[in-house]
Structures are given as C-alpha cells and as structure tokens.
Motif scaffolding. Structure first.
Motif, PDB file in Angstrom:
ATOM      1  N   ARG A  63       0.849  -1.196   0.000  1.00  9.43           N
ATOM      2  CA  ARG A  63       0.000   0.000   0.000  1.00  9.43           C
ATOM      3  C   ARG A  63       0.885   1.247   0.000  1.00  9.43           C
ATOM      4  O   ARG A  63       1.043   1.920   1.004  1.00  9.43           O
ATOM      5  N   TYR A  67      -0.630   2.351  -4.969  1.00  5.18           N
ATOM      6  CA  TYR A  67      -1.891   1.824  -4.444  1.00  5.18           C
ATOM      7  C   TYR A  67      -2.906   2.944  -4.259  1.00  5.18           C
ATOM      8  O   TYR A  67      -4.062   2.834  -4.696  1.00  5.18           O
ATOM      9  N   ALA A 113      -3.321  -4.546  -7.383  1.00  6.72           N
ATOM     10  CA  ALA A 113      -2.516  -3.887  -6.359  1.00  6.72           C
ATOM     11  C   ALA A 113      -2.759  -4.493  -4.982  1.00  6.72           C
ATOM     12  O   ALA A 113      -1.839  -4.577  -4.160  1.00  6.72           O
TER      13      ALA A 113
END
Length: 502
Positions: A63, A67, A113
């Motif tokens: 993340r 992302y 992702a």
C-alpha cells in the motif's frame, strides 16, 4: 410502457417519402423519480462499496503511492460512470469510455494492487507504475475537460442545411450494393476457411484455417486482416442499417423483402460474427452497436448496457476466452475469489503502460513513428521493411515474453510518440469530439430518417471503443478503416427538394 413523444423543431426527413414516418423516441416519464432512487446506491456501489470490498481482499500488495493513486483513479472513474448512467441524455461514446476506464484501468488494476499479482510481469521499478497511474489520471482529466468545453459550445445548425442539403443518409442503391458486398465477402471468407462449421469450433481453429488458406505470410498479416475485415465488417454494417430501418419505419416492417434481407443478414452475422470464432472485444463491438441501433431511444437499454457491462466484465469476461483454444489447449481458471481472475487474466493495461515507460527509458520517444505504422496498416512489410510492429508486441519482445499478444492502451500509444504533453492534448481533443458526437447522435436519432448514417456510425464507434482503448492500434485500425470506407461509399445527402446528392 412509455410512449410520450419528444417535440422536435423540424419534422424528420423520411427515406422513402412522406408515407414512411419516423417514429420519435420514447421518453420515460418516470425516470426522474427512478434516477433519484438509484442515484445514492449506484454512486455508493461504484465509488465506495466495490473498492472497499476489493481493498478487504487478502493479498501481498504493497500500500504505497501506486496503491493510493489507483484507488483515486477507481473512485474517480466510478463517479464519472455513475454520472453517465444517471444522465438524462444518452452519451454513448462518453459512457463506454468511462465504463472501460472503470473496469480495465480502475477496478482490475486495483485488485491487482491489493492481491499483489499482475497478468503480465512488471520489469521496471515501482516508480514507473506510479508514473503510469498518474498519467492515466491526467488523461482522464483531460478527457473530462474536453467534454466540458464541448458542452459549453452550442451545436450549430447544419451547414448543409443552409446550402439546401439535409443530413447524411445511406443512399438506397448503394446500401443494396453494400448488402451484396457483405454476402459476397463473407461468403468468400466462409469458403476460404472451409465452410460454416469451422466458425463454431474455436479461434485457434480459425487462425489455423487462415494460415492454411495462404492469405497470410510469415512477415505480414495484411492479407489475413483484409480477409477477416471484409468478411465481418460489411455484414455487420448491413445488419445495423436494416435494423434501423425496421425499428424506425413502419413501411419497412410491412415490406417482405426488407424483412427477408434483415433475416438473411442476421444469419450471416451469426456465422461470421459469433463469439466463438471472434475475439471477445470484437464481439462486444457487435453486441453493443446492435443494441444501441435496435433501441436508439431507449434510456433503459443505454443504462442497462453501462450498468450490466460492469457486472459482465468483472464476472463473465475473464472466463469468456473459453473458445480461444480447442478443448486440448483450454485451461480453466481455478480461483478462490471473484477478484482473483482480474489479477491473473486479461486486464494488463496499467502494468503494460508501466513496462512501456521502462522501455522508453532505454531509448526515446518515437515522435509519431508508432502512430504512422498504425495509420499505414495496409502497407505490407515487404514494401515497408522498417514498418513498426504493434506497440504491445514490441514491448513484449523487449521484455523477453514468449506470448507477445499484449495490450497497449490508447494512453500508451499516444505517450510513446509524444510524451505527457501530447497525451494530455490528445485526450482533451478526444473528449471534445466524443461529447460533440454524442450530442449530434441524440439529434440524429430524433430528427433524421431511417437511413441516417450518424445513427449507425455512433453506436459502431461506441462499441469499437473497447478495441481502440485497449489497443494496440495497429491491430485495431484495420476493421475501423474498412467500416469508414463502407460508410463513405454509401453516404449521400438529401436536398430539401427531396433529391439526393452523390
């Protein structure tokens, strides 16, 4: 059931005379109330619920900036798609654009992702993926800006109308010649490949039959592209024109010859344009253009295509390659999550943009060379030895991939040649043209006669947008050029006195 007539400033010009009325579009009276009821759940579903469900999936994704940019792009595209669905006007080209962006550039890459997998490996640094997502966002914003500028500019009266000519319509004699061409070209296509039965086997068998026919060589696919293009495109155009005639003209529906021709064209398209023997994106073109032509004034059909298109793309599309290979070569997908196929199949547009950025870093921008190769697709490599290859193929070869049938989305194609400034300007022009075309299409559907060319061209372009946006352009422009040539050859202009110009 709704049958409220929309008022028009001028009466439509009939194709067969004053006794051939054009049915005005139906306008659902209850849509205002229905849209208010659907607005909140639709927006929440596209912008909040679906991204939240994807974000909650287990996976090894990082993340980081990529992302969060991908999440922003997904929510932005979802909001714009919801606007298209809830709009009181049918915006075919803009609606299809945002549906593609939401699915192929938003939801699917976001799932990748989160899960930490991509259909195609990323060979460059993570920063190139950040750049790719940022450039996609810039292109979407430029598209919106162009559409906004188009909405601020009122549509002018037709210049042709001032000079005594009416809208572009299909010349009756030339339309019949197009139908003859469709049956001749498709018939040759069917016979060349060994008969109708091969069209219901697999795309692998079709490719083998084309190779065995001798129309393609190891260095050039121009011959096979022309065989497939003329074998499928005129048949589709003939079906669309005759479908519009039956939908808008009571006289056409009472004509046995018109109905028989339409039935024959339908059977022909079932053979040459079915989902078994054609690529999924081309069949989407056939399906979307036919639905928009058969229901030109149906707000319900327009919104159903956009809304159900999202469901179909997420649930059905990853499994729709069942007929790409024969039974021995097909490998079913085993997945524990509905989102896992999005991370392992088909939707490689964003990661391929990132790989293309890495590829360009090793050389330089091509400054129009790639687009020139696409525009001159009909020139064989035996004549143009340095003709550029598909952008996706070229990048795949550089990556060392065995399978190089990779996507090169429109963002990539323009960026490869002209960089970020050129891509931004190009998408602003595309948004402007799409918005203007949507407005002219709405006017053509309500005012022009059964032979209106724009009423056929706009749905066809909307359906073909899936192929153009996915890329590569070199693979996409062939059928588009054949369709443009056919439309140009059958188009005429009706004068105010009722005569047609050539």
């Amino acid at each position: 059931m709704t049958s409220v007539r929309e008022a028009a400033p001028s009466a439509p010009v009939p194709e067969h005379g004053p006794q051939d009325p054009v049915q005005p579009p139906a306008k659902p009276m209850s849509w205002a109330m229905l849209s208010r009821a659907l607005a909140v759940p639709l927006i929440l579903g596209l912008v909040c619920f679906l991204p939240a469900v994807i974000a909650a999936q287990p996976g090894s994704g990082v993340r980081d900036t990529a992302y969060w940019l991908q999440l922003v792009l997904t929510c932005y595209a979802g909001a714009r798609l919801a606007t298209m669905v809830l709009s009181t006007r049918r915006r075919l080209l803009q609606g299809v654009f945002w549906m593609f962006v939401y699915i192929a550039m938003g939801v699917a890459p976001f799932a990748q992702a989160v899960i930490g997998q991509t259909p195609t490996p990323m060979v460059g640094p993570r920063s190139d993926l950040v750049t790719a997502v940022a450039l996609i966002l810039v292109g979407c914003a430029a598209f919106d800006l162009g559409a906004l500028l188009a909405s601020r500019r009122p549509l002018r009266r037709r210049t042709a109308a001032r000079s005594g000519s009416g809208p572009a319509t299909a010349h009756r004699v030339r339309l019949r010649l197009l139908v003859v061409l469709a049956f001749a070209a498709s018939g040759y296509y069917i016979l060349k490949l060994g008969g109708p039965a091969v069209f219901f086997t697999s795309r692998q068998e079709i490719s083998a039959s084309v190779a065995a026919s001798g129309v393609a060589s190891g260095q050039s696919n121009v011959g096979s592209a022309f065989l497939k293009g003329f074998g499928t495109v005129p048949a589709l155009l003939g079906l669309l024109f005759y479908t519009r005639r039956l939908v808008t003209s009571r006289r056409a529906r009472r004509s046995p010859s018109t109905v028989l021709v339409w039935c024959a064209l339908l059977v022909l398209n079932v053979v040459v344009n079915n989902p078994v023997s054609n690529a999924r994106y081309w069949f989407l073109t056939v399906l979307v253009s036919f639905l928009f032509t058969a229901f030109p004034s149906s707000a319900a059909m327009y919104r159903s295509v956009l809304a159900m298109g999202v469901v179909g793309a997420l649930v059905l599309f990853p499994y729709a390659d069942r007929f790409r290979y024969d039974s021995a070569g097909y490998r079913p997908v085993d997945s524990s999550s509905v989102f896992e196929p999005l991370a392992t199949k088909d939707y490689d547009q964003t990661v391929m943009f990132a790989n293309t950025i890495t590829w360009i870093d090793t050389r330089s921008h091509t400054y129009g060379r790639q687009l020139a190769g696409s525009a001159l697709f009909f020139v064989p490599r035996s004549v143009w030895s340095g003709k550029p290859e598909d952008t996706g193929v070229r990048v795949g070869q550089w990556m060392g991939m065995n399978m190089t049938n990779l996507s090169a989305p429109l963002w990539t194609e323009i960026w490869v040649d002209f960089g970020a400034p050129g891509m931004t300007g190009a998408f602003a022009l595309i948004g402007y043209a799409a918005a203007r075309t949507d407005r002219r299409y709405a006017r053509a559907v309500s005012r022009d006669g059964p032979g209106s060319v724009l009423a056929i061209a706009a749905p066809l372009i909307a359906g073909y947008s899936f192929i153009l946006l996915r890329g590569p352009l070199l693979q996409a422009v062939g059928k588009q050029a054949i369709a443009a040539l056919c439309l140009l050859l059958i188009t005429g202009f009706r004068s105010r006195s009722g005569r047609r110009s050539p």
